[in-house]
Design a protein around this motif. Structure first.
Motif, PDB file in Angstrom:
ATOM      1  N   LEU A 366      58.716 -40.299 -11.952  1.00  0.00           N
ATOM      2  CA  LEU A 366      59.208 -41.664 -12.174  1.00  0.00           C
ATOM      3  C   LEU A 366      60.267 -42.029 -11.142  1.00  0.00           C
ATOM      4  O   LEU A 366      60.321 -43.175 -10.673  1.00  0.00           O
ATOM      5  N   ALA A 367      61.121 -41.075 -10.782  1.00  0.00           N
ATOM      6  CA  ALA A 367      62.152 -41.358  -9.775  1.00  0.00           C
ATOM      7  C   ALA A 367      61.534 -41.675  -8.422  1.00  0.00           C
ATOM      8  O   ALA A 367      62.098 -42.446  -7.633  1.00  0.00           O
ATOM      9  N   ARG A 368      60.379 -41.102  -8.147  1.00  0.00           N
ATOM     10  CA  ARG A 368      59.683 -41.380  -6.876  1.00  0.00           C
ATOM     11  C   ARG A 368      58.820 -42.621  -6.961  1.00  0.00           C
ATOM     12  O   ARG A 368      58.150 -42.979  -5.993  1.00  0.00           O
ATOM     13  N   GLY A 369      58.780 -43.268  -8.129  1.00  0.00           N
ATOM     14  CA  GLY A 369      57.974 -44.461  -8.294  1.00  0.00           C
ATOM     15  C   GLY A 369      56.508 -44.180  -8.513  1.00  0.00           C
ATOM     16  O   GLY A 369      55.663 -45.065  -8.355  1.00  0.00           O
ATOM     17  N   GLU A 370      56.180 -42.948  -8.918  1.00  0.00           N
ATOM     18  CA  GLU A 370      54.794 -42.559  -9.139  1.00  0.00           C
ATOM     19  C   GLU A 370      54.391 -42.802 -10.590  1.00  0.00           C
ATOM     20  O   GLU A 370      55.231 -42.814 -11.493  1.00  0.00           O
ATOM     21  N   SER A 371      53.098 -42.931 -10.822  1.00  0.00           N
ATOM     22  CA  SER A 371      52.578 -43.031 -12.181  1.00  0.00           C
ATOM     23  C   SER A 371      52.477 -41.632 -12.772  1.00  0.00           C
ATOM     24  O   SER A 371      52.186 -40.666 -12.059  1.00  0.00           O
ATOM     25  N   LEU A 372      52.691 -41.527 -14.069  1.00  0.00           N
ATOM     26  CA  LEU A 372      52.600 -40.233 -14.724  1.00  0.00           C
ATOM     27  C   LEU A 372      51.141 -39.838 -14.913  1.00  0.00           C
ATOM     28  O   LEU A 372      50.282 -40.672 -15.195  1.00  0.00           O
ATOM     29  N   ASP A 373      50.894 -38.542 -14.762  1.00  0.00           N
ATOM     30  CA  ASP A 373      49.578 -37.983 -15.027  1.00  0.00           C
ATOM     31  C   ASP A 373      49.472 -37.723 -16.521  1.00  0.00           C
ATOM     32  O   ASP A 373      50.019 -36.761 -17.038  1.00  0.00           O
ATOM     33  N   THR A 374      48.792 -38.629 -17.229  1.00  0.00           N
ATOM     34  CA  THR A 374      48.726 -38.539 -18.693  1.00  0.00           C
ATOM     35  C   THR A 374      47.356 -38.103 -19.191  1.00  0.00           C
ATOM     36  O   THR A 374      47.001 -38.345 -20.344  1.00  0.00           O
ATOM     37  N   ARG A 375      46.567 -37.470 -18.322  1.00  0.00           N
ATOM     38  CA  ARG A 375      45.316 -36.881 -18.797  1.00  0.00           C
ATOM     39  C   ARG A 375      45.636 -35.824 -19.852  1.00  0.00           C
ATOM     40  O   ARG A 375      46.735 -35.288 -19.890  1.00  0.00           O
ATOM     41  N   PRO A 376      44.657 -35.456 -20.712  1.00  0.00           N
ATOM     42  CA  PRO A 376      44.946 -34.469 -21.767  1.00  0.00           C
ATOM     43  C   PRO A 376      45.608 -33.192 -21.255  1.00  0.00           C
ATOM     44  O   PRO A 376      46.452 -32.621 -21.926  1.00  0.00           O
ATOM     45  N   TRP A 377      45.231 -32.740 -20.057  1.00  0.00           N
ATOM     46  CA  TRP A 377      45.835 -31.528 -19.509  1.00  0.00           C
ATOM     47  C   TRP A 377      46.586 -31.862 -18.230  1.00  0.00           C
ATOM     48  O   TRP A 377      46.670 -31.059 -17.314  1.00  0.00           O
ATOM     49  N   GLY A 378      47.159 -33.072 -18.171  1.00  0.00           N
ATOM     50  CA  GLY A 378      47.885 -33.496 -16.985  1.00  0.00           C
ATOM     51  C   GLY A 378      49.206 -32.773 -16.815  1.00  0.00           C
ATOM     52  O   GLY A 378      49.677 -32.070 -17.713  1.00  0.00           O
ATOM     53  N   SER A 379      49.831 -32.978 -15.661  1.00  0.00           N
ATOM     54  CA  SER A 379      51.052 -32.239 -15.322  1.00  0.00           C
ATOM     55  C   SER A 379      52.310 -32.858 -15.924  1.00  0.00           C
ATOM     56  O   SER A 379      53.406 -32.329 -15.728  1.00  0.00           O
ATOM     57  N   HIS A 380      52.181 -33.959 -16.676  1.00  0.00           N
ATOM     58  CA  HIS A 380      53.357 -34.606 -17.252  1.00  0.00           C
ATOM     59  C   HIS A 380      53.258 -34.771 -18.762  1.00  0.00           C
ATOM     60  O   HIS A 380      54.012 -35.545 -19.344  1.00  0.00           O
ATOM     61  N   VAL A 381      52.329 -34.063 -19.420  1.00  0.00           N
ATOM     62  CA  VAL A 381      52.150 -34.228 -20.864  1.00  0.00           C
ATOM     63  C   VAL A 381      52.158 -32.881 -21.571  1.00  0.00           C
ATOM     64  O   VAL A 381      51.545 -31.916 -21.112  1.00  0.00           O
ATOM     65  N   ALA A 382      52.880 -32.812 -22.685  1.00  0.00           N
ATOM     66  CA  ALA A 382      53.024 -31.571 -23.443  1.00  0.00           C
ATOM     67  C   ALA A 382      51.999 -31.533 -24.575  1.00  0.00           C
ATOM     68  O   ALA A 382      52.346 -31.477 -25.750  1.00  0.00           O
ATOM     69  N   THR A 383      50.707 -31.565 -24.215  1.00  0.00           N
ATOM     70  CA  THR A 383      49.665 -31.653 -25.237  1.00  0.00           C
ATOM     71  C   THR A 383      49.533 -30.374 -26.057  1.00  0.00           C
ATOM     72  O   THR A 383      49.025 -30.401 -27.174  1.00  0.00           O
ATOM     73  N   ALA A 384      49.956 -29.235 -25.523  1.00  0.00           N
ATOM     74  CA  ALA A 384      49.846 -27.985 -26.279  1.00  0.00           C
ATOM     75  C   ALA A 384      50.739 -27.978 -27.507  1.00  0.00           C
ATOM     76  O   ALA A 384      50.588 -27.125 -28.388  1.00  0.00           O
ATOM     77  N   ASP A 385      51.698 -28.897 -27.582  1.00  0.00           N
ATOM     78  CA  ASP A 385      52.525 -29.002 -28.783  1.00  0.00           C
ATOM     79  C   ASP A 385      51.715 -29.434 -29.996  1.00  0.00           C
ATOM     80  O   ASP A 385      52.152 -29.278 -31.130  1.00  0.00           O
ATOM     81  N   VAL A 386      50.535 -29.982 -29.750  1.00  0.00           N
ATOM     82  CA  VAL A 386      49.698 -30.468 -30.837  1.00  0.00           C
ATOM     83  C   VAL A 386      48.573 -29.483 -31.143  1.00  0.00           C
ATOM     84  O   VAL A 386      48.288 -29.176 -32.298  1.00  0.00           O
ATOM     85  N   SER A 387      47.947 -28.937 -30.109  1.00  0.00           N
ATOM     86  CA  SER A 387      46.697 -28.209 -30.307  1.00  0.00           C
ATOM     87  C   SER A 387      46.784 -26.699 -30.187  1.00  0.00           C
ATOM     88  O   SER A 387      45.887 -26.002 -30.657  1.00  0.00           O
ATOM     89  N   ALA A 388      47.814 -26.181 -29.556  1.00  0.00           N
ATOM     90  CA  ALA A 388      47.787 -24.739 -29.253  1.00  0.00           C
ATOM     91  C   ALA A 388      49.182 -24.135 -29.264  1.00  0.00           C
ATOM     92  O   ALA A 388      49.625 -23.548 -28.285  1.00  0.00           O
ATOM     93  N   VAL A 389      49.875 -24.248 -30.388  1.00  0.00           N
ATOM     94  CA  VAL A 389      51.235 -23.712 -30.499  1.00  0.00           C
ATOM     95  C   VAL A 389      51.174 -22.250 -30.939  1.00  0.00           C
ATOM     96  O   VAL A 389      50.727 -21.958 -32.042  1.00  0.00           O
ATOM     97  N   PRO A 390      51.622 -21.293 -30.092  1.00  0.00           N
ATOM     98  CA  PRO A 390      51.632 -19.890 -30.499  1.00  0.00           C
ATOM     99  C   PRO A 390      52.954 -19.505 -31.147  1.00  0.00           C
ATOM    100  O   PRO A 390      54.013 -20.021 -30.784  1.00  0.00           O
ATOM    101  N   GLN A 391      52.890 -18.587 -32.096  1.00  0.00           N
ATOM    102  CA  GLN A 391      54.111 -18.125 -32.766  1.00  0.00           C
ATOM    103  C   GLN A 391      53.929 -16.688 -33.226  1.00  0.00           C
ATOM    104  O   GLN A 391      52.883 -16.315 -33.752  1.00  0.00           O
ATOM    105  N   VAL A 392      54.975 -15.890 -33.006  1.00  0.00           N
ATOM    106  CA  VAL A 392      54.990 -14.519 -33.503  1.00  0.00           C
ATOM    107  C   VAL A 392      56.125 -14.382 -34.504  1.00  0.00           C
ATOM    108  O   VAL A 392      57.252 -14.810 -34.241  1.00  0.00           O
ATOM    109  N   VAL A 393      55.839 -13.788 -35.655  1.00  0.00           N
ATOM    110  CA  VAL A 393      56.850 -13.449 -36.653  1.00  0.00           C
ATOM    111  C   VAL A 393      57.070 -11.943 -36.531  1.00  0.00           C
ATOM    112  O   VAL A 393      56.147 -11.156 -36.754  1.00  0.00           O
ATOM    113  N   PHE A 394      58.294 -11.535 -36.185  1.00  0.00           N
ATOM    114  CA  PHE A 394      58.559 -10.146 -35.826  1.00  0.00           C
ATOM    115  C   PHE A 394      58.954  -9.297 -37.035  1.00  0.00           C
ATOM    116  O   PHE A 394      59.935  -8.565 -37.007  1.00  0.00           O
TER     117      PHE A 394
END
Length: 504
Positions: A366-394
């Protein structure tokens, strides 16, 4: 937290959109104007700063406590340092030959001393040095928003500084332990996760209220260190958000270790008549138990009450709603970001750091005036927060899970099939421990032929989880997984057994 040290002069300095000085603030010292201001120097804030500095943006990081945050001093690192000796001892006792060489209990003082080392003895010199190495400016004090792209800092010496951001402010303040408004709670001075991971003495009796991750992990650790532990769970089993068999196996193991596990109970109040005396934990139906300390592990709340949200039209004390690039919703412009726990997308350190990488890249674009890459696996979207959250209980056994549970898949209306397999029947698990007990489950989307979720329960299964995460996040077709051949004899052969069971 480990970092790669880089010199500030190595960063590129690209061209950015100019921001009119009148939009910054003519009444602010030029030395207090930065491209980006990060509020909170935990792992999330550090990673945002790392990415914005990598993009060539001047970055100030405001921190009121220790650089490194909750994870470094009161959560991930000290808790896992407490739990690792428990697992190591259990693994040694689970194999004939090594079992005979092990005698006695854990050395509590040695475990606590090792824990102190992993918490850097609650000093942040190393983390401060890393911030310096990337050219970020650390400002000690309590930061709060003071309008659009403005941050007011109350400094430790009682003074104040007014900061302005040319491009973005990132809120990375995290969350606090929820302390419910129970009768007697103030006088009882209960532990939260902070006290549970940093205590320097083993309580004779510890009552743990809550059956989530913090509750079961701390019950595991302090029981192994010699405390008489009672775990009080409101639900029918611990770990209610995971597959039911996970909580059942963990509860059984805790009971075998000497923890008193009471399910279906509600805490109604606390009573500590004498400041240094025992605590009475009052339960429903007039019951009560007595302990020397009580740990409340019943959830988290956002650290936003004193953040100045009202100055930008938001409600203090609330979770911050964001889009997939972590831009705060309800605020005009692309200048305010909320990253990590504070946005409630996934309250896990590794997910917060993942968000930070995406948000930092988005700020740079955004600072460079570029558009965000909002594809499902784009470089500016945290889509794994919805579909693929890993967790270990120790706990012992460990629980490792990623993606959907069977219930979540059913509730979403998906055409899903559940495949289970006993981990103890896999050669690698049988070699890992005599009489190995554990279970694996995969949830398959039959319409698309991909995995929706995977859960493992058993000793050492945390190291199996990334393979499952790759399969879920990458939406690897089941037919293709047949060609990912597991090494023999390792526990990863569970993948072959699950796939064979799926095919029938």
């Amino acid at each position: 937290m480990e970092h790669t040290v880089r010199r500030a002069e190595d960063w590129p300095v690209p061209e950015y959109n100019a921001v009119p000085e009148t939009d910054i603030a003519n009444d602010i010292d030029p030395a207090d104007v930065f491209d980006v201001i990060v509020i909170g120097a935990g792992p999330v804030g550090e990673n945002v700063a790392d990415r914005t500095r990598a993009a060539g943006l001047s970055t100030a990081v405001v921190e009121s406590e220790l650089v490194g945050g909750e994870c470094s001093y009161w959560a991930c690192m000290p808790s896992k340092a407490l739990l690792r000796p428990v697992a190591a001892l259990a693994e040694a006792r689970a194999v004939a030959g090594s079992r005979e060489a092990v005698a006695g209990r854990l050395d509590a003082s040695a475990v606590l001393a090792r824990r102190d080392g992993f918490a850097s003895h609650w000093k942040d010199d190393g983390q401060v040095g890393w911030l310096d190495s990337i050219g970020a400016v650390l400002i000690r004090g309590r930061g709060r928003l003071a309008g659009v792209r403005r941050v007011h800092v109350e400094t430790p010496d009682g003074g104040s500084r007014r900061l302005a951001a040319r491009h973005a402010v990132a809120v990375c303040t995290g969350s606090d332990a929820l302390v419910p408004d129970l009768p007697g709670v103030a006088q009882a001075r209960p532990w939260t996760s902070r006290e549970a991971t940093s205590a320097h003495a083993v309580p004779g009796r510890l009552a743990v209220v809550g059956g989530g991750v913090v509750g079961v992990e701390m019950a595991t650790a302090w029981r192994a260190l010699g405390s008489e532990v009672t775990l009080l769970v409101r639900e029918t089993a611990p770990l209610p958000r995971m597959e039911p068999f996970a909580g059942e196996l963990v509860a059984a193991a805790l009971s075998d270790a000497g923890v008193t596990v009471r399910t279906g109970v509600t805490v109604t109040g606390l009573d500590r008549p004498a400041p240094d005396g025992p605590v009475s934990v009052l339960l429903d139906a007039g019951r009560q138990i007595e302990a020397d300390e009580v740990l409340l592990a019943v959830g988290r709340v956002p650290r936003t009450r004193e953040l100045g949200l009202e100055t930008v039209g938001l409600e203090p004390g609330t979770w911050l709603k964001v889009d997939d690039s972590c831009r705060v919703q309800g605020v005009d412009g692309d200048w305010l970001f909320a990253v990590g726990d504070v946005n409630r997308r996934a309250l896990l350190t590794h997910q917060g750091k993942y968000q930070a990488r995406m948000a930092g890249a988005a700020i740079g674009a955004l600072a460079r005036g570029e558009s965000l890459d909002t594809r499902p696996w784009g470089s500016h979207v945290a889509t794994a927060d919805v579909s693929a959250v890993p967790q270990v209980v120790f706990t012992e056994p460990e629980v490792a899970a990623v993606g959907m549970t069977a219930k979540e898949a059913r509730d979403a209306g998906l055409n899903a099939r559940v495949v289970d397999y006993e981990l103890g029947q896999v050669a690698g698990a049988a070699l890992f421990a005599d009489d190995y007990r554990g279970k694996a489950r995969m949830v398959v989307d039959l319409d698309r032929g991909v995995l929706l979720g995977v859960t493992f329960v058993g000793s050492g299964v945390g190291e199996l989880l990334h393979s499952a995460t790759v399969a879920v996040a990458g939406e690897v077709p089941i037919d293709r997984l047949w060609h990912a051949v597991p090494s023999y004899p390792t526990m990863s052969e569970i993948w072959l057994r699950l796939l064979e069971t799926f095919r029938g």
